[in-house]
Design a protein around this motif. Structure first.
Motif, short mmCIF file in Angstrom:
data_model
loop_
_atom_site.label_atom_id
_atom_site.label_comp_id
_atom_site.label_asym_id
_atom_site.label_seq_id
_atom_site.Cartn_x
_atom_site.Cartn_y
_atom_site.Cartn_z
N VAL A 39 0.91 -1.23 0.14
CA VAL A 39 0.06 0.22 0.26
C VAL A 39 1.06 1.24 -0.05
CG1 VAL A 39 -1.77 1.26 1.21
CG2 VAL A 39 -1.94 -1.25 1.15
N GLY A 40 0.55 2.16 -0.95
CA GLY A 40 1.26 3.49 -0.88
C GLY A 40 2.75 3.27 -1.55
N LEU A 41 3.17 4.59 -2.19
CA LEU A 41 4.24 4.41 -2.93
C LEU A 41 5.66 4.57 -2.08
CD1 LEU A 41 3.35 7.46 -5.29
CD2 LEU A 41 3.82 4.90 -5.85
N GLU A 42 5.59 4.79 -0.96
CA GLU A 42 6.75 4.85 0.06
C GLU A 42 6.91 3.44 0.45
OE1 GLU A 42 7.57 5.90 4.56
OE2 GLU A 42 6.69 7.67 3.52
N ASP A 43 6.00 2.48 0.77
CA ASP A 43 5.97 1.16 0.80
C ASP A 43 6.24 0.34 -0.22
OD1 ASP A 43 5.80 1.27 3.35
OD2 ASP A 43 3.55 0.59 3.75
N GLY A 44 5.89 0.83 -1.47
CA GLY A 44 6.31 0.25 -2.82
C GLY A 44 7.72 0.58 -3.21
N GLN A 45 8.21 1.61 -2.76
CA GLN A 45 9.69 1.75 -3.12
C GLN A 45 10.43 0.98 -2.21
OE1 GLN A 45 10.93 5.90 -4.55
NE2 GLN A 45 9.78 6.34 -2.88
N ILE A 46 10.08 0.69 -0.94
CA ILE A 46 10.90 -0.16 0.01
C ILE A 46 10.76 -1.50 -0.67
CG2 ILE A 46 11.01 -1.36 2.25
CD1 ILE A 46 9.84 1.44 3.31
N ALA A 47 9.63 -2.11 -1.03
CA ALA A 47 9.53 -3.33 -1.62
C ALA A 47 10.07 -3.33 -2.84
CB ALA A 47 8.04 -3.78 -1.76
N ALA A 48 10.21 -2.50 -3.56
CA ALA A 48 10.81 -2.80 -4.95
C ALA A 48 12.20 -2.80 -4.63
CB ALA A 48 10.46 -1.50 -5.87
N ARG A 49 12.99 -2.34 -3.72
CA ARG A 49 14.12 -2.19 -3.52
C ARG A 49 14.54 -3.84 -2.77
NH1 ARG A 49 14.09 2.74 -1.36
NH2 ARG A 49 13.89 2.06 0.70
N GLU A 50 13.59 -4.31 -1.98
CA GLU A 50 13.91 -5.77 -1.42
C GLU A 50 13.61 -6.81 -2.19
OE1 GLU A 50 11.63 -5.11 2.29
OE2 GLU A 50 13.08 -3.78 3.26
N GLN A 51 12.68 -6.68 -2.87
CA GLN A 51 12.13 -7.76 -3.82
C GLN A 51 12.70 -7.69 -5.16
OE1 GLN A 51 7.94 -8.12 -3.99
NE2 GLN A 51 7.63 -7.22 -1.82
N ARG A 52 13.27 -8.84 -5.72
CA ARG A 52 13.39 -8.57 -7.17
C ARG A 52 12.23 -9.20 -8.12
NH1 ARG A 52 15.90 -10.05 -11.70
NH2 ARG A 52 16.67 -12.03 -12.21
N VAL A 53 11.78 -7.84 -8.86
CA VAL A 53 10.44 -8.03 -9.44
C VAL A 53 10.90 -7.69 -11.10
CG1 VAL A 53 8.94 -7.49 -7.51
CG2 VAL A 53 9.77 -5.65 -8.95
N ASP A 54 10.04 -8.14 -11.86
CA ASP A 54 10.08 -7.94 -13.34
C ASP A 54 9.19 -6.57 -13.69
OD1 ASP A 54 11.81 -10.13 -13.73
OD2 ASP A 54 9.79 -11.42 -13.54
N VAL A 55 8.09 -6.48 -12.89
CA VAL A 55 7.21 -5.18 -13.15
C VAL A 55 6.67 -5.01 -12.10
CG1 VAL A 55 5.31 -6.99 -13.83
CG2 VAL A 55 5.50 -4.38 -15.12
N ILE A 56 6.11 -3.54 -12.09
CA ILE A 56 5.74 -3.02 -11.05
C ILE A 56 4.17 -2.38 -11.60
CG2 ILE A 56 5.56 -1.02 -9.29
CD1 ILE A 56 8.50 -1.07 -9.43
N PHE A 57 3.11 -2.80 -10.97
CA PHE A 57 1.86 -2.17 -11.41
C PHE A 57 1.18 -1.53 -10.28
CE2 PHE A 57 1.68 -6.45 -13.43
CZ PHE A 57 1.57 -6.29 -14.83
#
Length: 143
Positions: A35-53
Protein backbone atom coordinates in the motif's frame (compact mmCIF):
# COMPACT_ATOMS: atom_id res chain seq x y z
CA UNK A 1 3.78 -18.23 -19.37
CA UNK A 2 6.78 -20.49 -19.09
CA UNK A 3 8.70 -18.34 -16.65
CA UNK A 4 6.54 -16.73 -13.97
CA UNK A 5 6.79 -12.98 -14.11
CA UNK A 6 7.25 -11.43 -10.67
CA UNK A 7 5.05 -8.38 -10.14
CA UNK A 8 4.65 -5.84 -7.36
CA UNK A 9 1.17 -4.29 -7.11
CA UNK A 10 0.90 -0.87 -5.45
CA UNK A 11 -2.47 0.61 -4.53
CA UNK A 12 -3.69 3.39 -2.27
CA UNK A 13 -5.68 1.01 -0.04
CA UNK A 14 -5.05 -2.56 1.18
CA UNK A 15 -8.21 -3.88 -0.50
CA UNK A 16 -7.18 -2.40 -3.83
CA UNK A 17 -3.56 -3.58 -3.58
CA UNK A 18 -4.71 -7.09 -2.69
CA UNK A 19 -7.27 -7.08 -5.51
CA UNK A 20 -4.58 -6.10 -8.03
CA UNK A 21 -2.27 -8.86 -6.81
CA UNK A 22 -5.07 -11.47 -7.01
CA UNK A 23 -6.02 -10.22 -10.48
CA UNK A 24 -2.50 -10.65 -11.82
CA UNK A 25 -2.02 -14.00 -10.06
CA UNK A 26 -5.16 -15.19 -11.87
CA UNK A 27 -3.48 -14.01 -15.11
CA UNK A 28 -0.49 -16.26 -14.35
CA UNK A 29 1.93 -13.86 -12.67
CA UNK A 30 3.60 -14.20 -9.27
CA UNK A 31 2.34 -11.01 -7.60
CA UNK A 32 2.65 -9.36 -4.21
CA UNK A 33 0.85 -6.30 -2.86
CA UNK A 34 1.84 -3.19 -0.92
CA UNK A 35 0.00 0.00 0.00
CA UNK A 36 1.33 3.42 -1.00
CA UNK A 37 4.34 4.63 -2.93
CA UNK A 38 6.62 4.78 0.10
CA UNK A 39 6.10 1.10 0.93
CA UNK A 40 6.21 0.37 -2.79
CA UNK A 41 9.69 1.84 -3.07
CA UNK A 42 10.87 -0.22 -0.07
CA UNK A 43 9.36 -3.43 -1.48
CA UNK A 44 10.80 -2.74 -4.93
CA UNK A 45 14.28 -2.44 -3.43
CA UNK A 46 13.90 -5.58 -1.29
CA UNK A 47 12.19 -7.84 -3.83
CA UNK A 48 13.42 -8.75 -7.25
CA UNK A 49 10.44 -7.97 -9.48
CA UNK A 50 10.06 -7.89 -13.25
CA UNK A 51 7.27 -5.32 -13.35
CA UNK A 52 5.52 -2.91 -10.99
CA UNK A 53 1.78 -2.30 -11.39
CA UNK A 54 0.88 1.03 -9.77
CA UNK A 55 -2.61 2.42 -9.36
CA UNK A 56 -3.23 5.46 -11.56
CA UNK A 57 -4.60 7.57 -8.72
CA UNK A 58 -1.27 7.32 -6.89
CA UNK A 59 0.58 8.69 -9.90
CA UNK A 60 -1.90 11.29 -11.18
CA UNK A 61 -1.45 13.91 -8.40
CA UNK A 62 2.35 13.90 -8.74
CA UNK A 63 4.23 16.22 -11.05
CA UNK A 64 6.30 14.47 -13.73
CA UNK A 65 9.48 15.88 -12.19
CA UNK A 66 8.74 14.32 -8.78
CA UNK A 67 7.64 11.01 -10.29
CA UNK A 68 10.74 10.74 -12.49
CA UNK A 69 13.04 11.24 -9.47
CA UNK A 70 11.44 8.36 -7.54
CA UNK A 71 13.67 5.33 -7.04
CA UNK A 72 10.67 3.15 -7.96
CA UNK A 73 11.28 3.84 -11.64
CA UNK A 74 14.76 2.35 -11.53
CA UNK A 75 13.66 -0.85 -9.73
CA UNK A 76 11.60 -2.29 -12.61
CA UNK A 77 9.33 -1.09 -15.42
CA UNK A 78 6.23 0.62 -13.99
CA UNK A 79 2.82 0.02 -15.57
CA UNK A 80 -0.04 2.25 -14.47
CA UNK A 81 -3.28 0.40 -13.69
CA UNK A 82 -6.81 1.77 -13.57
CA UNK A 83 -10.17 0.13 -13.01
CA UNK A 84 -12.17 3.26 -13.82
CA UNK A 85 -10.15 5.42 -16.20
CA UNK A 86 -10.16 4.40 -19.84
CA UNK A 87 -6.77 4.98 -21.51
CA UNK A 88 -8.30 7.78 -23.60
CA UNK A 89 -9.01 9.66 -20.35
CA UNK A 90 -5.44 9.44 -19.02
CA UNK A 91 -3.51 12.66 -19.32
CA UNK A 92 -0.16 12.05 -21.02
CA UNK A 93 1.61 14.35 -18.53
CA UNK A 94 0.59 11.88 -15.79
CA UNK A 95 2.45 9.10 -17.53
CA UNK A 96 6.00 10.52 -17.75
CA UNK A 97 8.49 7.73 -17.12
CA UNK A 98 5.80 5.03 -17.24
CA UNK A 99 6.29 1.85 -19.28
CA UNK A 100 2.63 1.12 -19.94
CA UNK A 101 -1.02 1.64 -19.06
CA UNK A 102 -3.48 -1.12 -18.21
CA UNK A 103 -7.27 -0.63 -18.10
CA UNK A 104 -8.40 -3.61 -16.01
CA UNK A 105 -11.98 -3.95 -17.33
CA UNK A 106 -10.58 -4.54 -20.83
CA UNK A 107 -7.59 -6.68 -19.77
CA UNK A 108 -7.24 -10.16 -21.19
CA UNK A 109 -4.41 -12.62 -20.76
CA UNK A 110 -3.37 -12.01 -24.39
CA UNK A 111 -3.27 -8.24 -23.84
CA UNK A 112 -1.23 -8.72 -20.65
CA UNK A 113 1.27 -10.91 -22.54
CA UNK A 114 1.56 -8.17 -25.16
CA UNK A 115 2.21 -5.50 -22.50
CA UNK A 116 4.83 -7.68 -20.78
CA UNK A 117 6.56 -8.49 -24.10
CA UNK A 118 6.69 -4.79 -24.93
CA UNK A 119 8.18 -3.99 -21.52
CA UNK A 120 10.86 -6.67 -21.96
CA UNK A 121 11.86 -5.26 -25.36
CA UNK A 122 12.16 -1.75 -23.93
CA UNK A 123 14.07 -2.95 -20.86
CA UNK A 124 16.48 -4.91 -23.06
CA UNK A 125 17.04 -1.90 -25.28
CA UNK A 126 17.74 0.36 -22.29
CA UNK A 127 20.13 -2.18 -20.85
CA UNK A 128 21.99 -2.40 -24.13
CA UNK A 129 22.12 1.39 -24.49
CA UNK A 130 23.84 1.60 -21.12
CA UNK A 131 26.47 -0.89 -22.31
CA UNK A 132 27.21 0.67 -25.70
CA UNK A 133 25.39 2.37 -28.55
CA UNK A 134 26.25 0.02 -31.42
CA UNK A 135 24.75 -3.02 -29.69
CA UNK A 136 21.60 -1.03 -28.87
CA UNK A 137 21.19 0.02 -32.48
CA UNK A 138 21.41 -3.62 -33.52
CA UNK A 139 18.84 -4.64 -30.88
CA UNK A 140 16.40 -1.94 -31.99
CA UNK A 141 16.64 -3.05 -35.65
CA UNK A 142 15.96 -6.67 -34.66
CA UNK A 143 12.74 -5.94 -32.78
Amino acid sequence: MDERVRALCIGRHPLLSDYLARFFVAMGLDASAVVGLEDGQIAAREQRVDVIFCEYDLVAPMTPEVWERMALLSAAPVVVVSMTRDPSEARLVDLAGISGYVYLPAMTRERLLSVLASIRRVATTYSLVERGGSVAGEAIRNQ
